[in-house]
Scaffold this motif. Structure first.
Motif, mmCIF file in Angstrom:
data_model
loop_
_atom_site.group_PDB
_atom_site.id
_atom_site.type_symbol
_atom_site.label_atom_id
_atom_site.label_comp_id
_atom_site.label_asym_id
_atom_site.label_seq_id
_atom_site.Cartn_x
_atom_site.Cartn_y
_atom_site.Cartn_z
ATOM 1 N N TYR A 180 27.715 63.313 84.534
ATOM 2 C CA TYR A 180 27.436 62.903 85.911
ATOM 3 C C TYR A 180 28.767 62.789 86.648
ATOM 4 O O TYR A 180 29.750 62.310 86.097
ATOM 5 C CB TYR A 180 26.723 61.555 85.945
ATOM 6 N N GLU A 181 28.785 63.211 87.893
ATOM 7 C CA GLU A 181 29.983 63.113 88.724
ATOM 8 C C GLU A 181 29.705 62.134 89.856
ATOM 9 O O GLU A 181 28.778 62.324 90.638
ATOM 10 C CB GLU A 181 30.355 64.485 89.272
ATOM 11 N N LEU A 182 30.521 61.087 89.915
ATOM 12 C CA LEU A 182 30.393 60.048 90.930
ATOM 13 C C LEU A 182 31.673 59.999 91.752
ATOM 14 O O LEU A 182 32.717 60.483 91.326
ATOM 15 C CB LEU A 182 30.188 58.671 90.288
ATOM 16 N N ARG B 193 22.523 64.768 77.650
ATOM 17 C CA ARG B 193 22.783 65.567 78.848
ATOM 18 C C ARG B 193 24.009 66.421 78.570
ATOM 19 O O ARG B 193 25.062 65.894 78.234
ATOM 20 C CB ARG B 193 22.995 64.640 80.031
ATOM 21 N N GLU C 187 26.706 59.391 94.423
ATOM 22 C CA GLU C 187 26.167 59.314 93.070
ATOM 23 C C GLU C 187 25.718 60.669 92.538
ATOM 24 O O GLU C 187 25.450 60.798 91.347
ATOM 25 C CB GLU C 187 24.986 58.349 93.029
ATOM 26 N N ASP D 40 23.779 63.571 91.035
ATOM 27 C CA ASP D 40 22.562 63.585 90.211
ATOM 28 C C ASP D 40 22.270 62.236 89.563
ATOM 29 O O ASP D 40 21.200 62.045 88.990
ATOM 30 C CB ASP D 40 22.687 64.624 89.089
ATOM 31 N N ALA D 41 23.185 61.320 89.615
ATOM 32 C CA ALA D 41 23.036 60.027 88.942
ATOM 33 C C ALA D 41 22.388 58.975 89.839
ATOM 34 O O ALA D 41 22.515 57.785 89.580
ATOM 35 C CB ALA D 41 24.398 59.539 88.463
#
Length: 143
Positions: free
Chosen positions: A79-81, A75, A48, A50-51
């Motif tokens: 976000y990178e998942l 933001r 996850e 930073d998410a």
């Protein structure tokens, strides 16, 4: 035994910063051509970044939703998942469970309507402003 294959090499979603809990973000899909349990796919959020605790995934459908209300602030960076699709190959004799990972990018859209308290830049204190309404009537405000 085949590993699951995602329908895309990566996924991207956009959601407004004021999205409520359980809001739909995107859906991932992977197919596994194996018969029986070896062809059954389930999903999980593998990384996850930073998410952490912002998103959740339905392990059967692949739907990604918000886990809680977002921060309410835009933001600049997405976000990178990483999402994993894993088969149930381990339930078949002499087979292992196989998995495939896919990157997911989630952009948080800025909703400027809630960015702080509005304030007048003109007229200054003591000046008068004429404001014309749609009905063409003229109002005078004194500050």
């Amino acid at each position: 035994d085949n590993a699951p294959e995602f329908s895309q090499n990566n996924y991207t979603g956009v959601i407004p910063e004021n999205a409520p809990t359980d809001a739909f973000v995107l859906k991932v899909y992977a197919n596994d051509p194996d018969d029986g349990p070896g062809g059954e796919v389930h999903y999980e959020l593998l990384d996850e970044g930073d998410a952490k605790d912002l998103f959740k995934i339905n392990t059967v459908s692949g739907e990604v939703k918000t886990k809680r209300e977002l921060t309410g602030k835009g933001r600049s960076q997405p976000y990178e998942l990483v999402i994993r699709a894993q088969d149930n190959g381990s339930q078949v004799s002499r087979q292992e469970s196989l998995a495939t990972d896919v990157p997911v990018i989630v952009f948080i859209g800025d909703v400027s309507a809630n960015d702080g308290i509005p304030y007048f830049v003109a007229p200054k204190l003591g000046q008068m402003a004429n404001v014309t309404e749609v009905s063409k009537s003229l109002f005078h405000y004194k500050y």
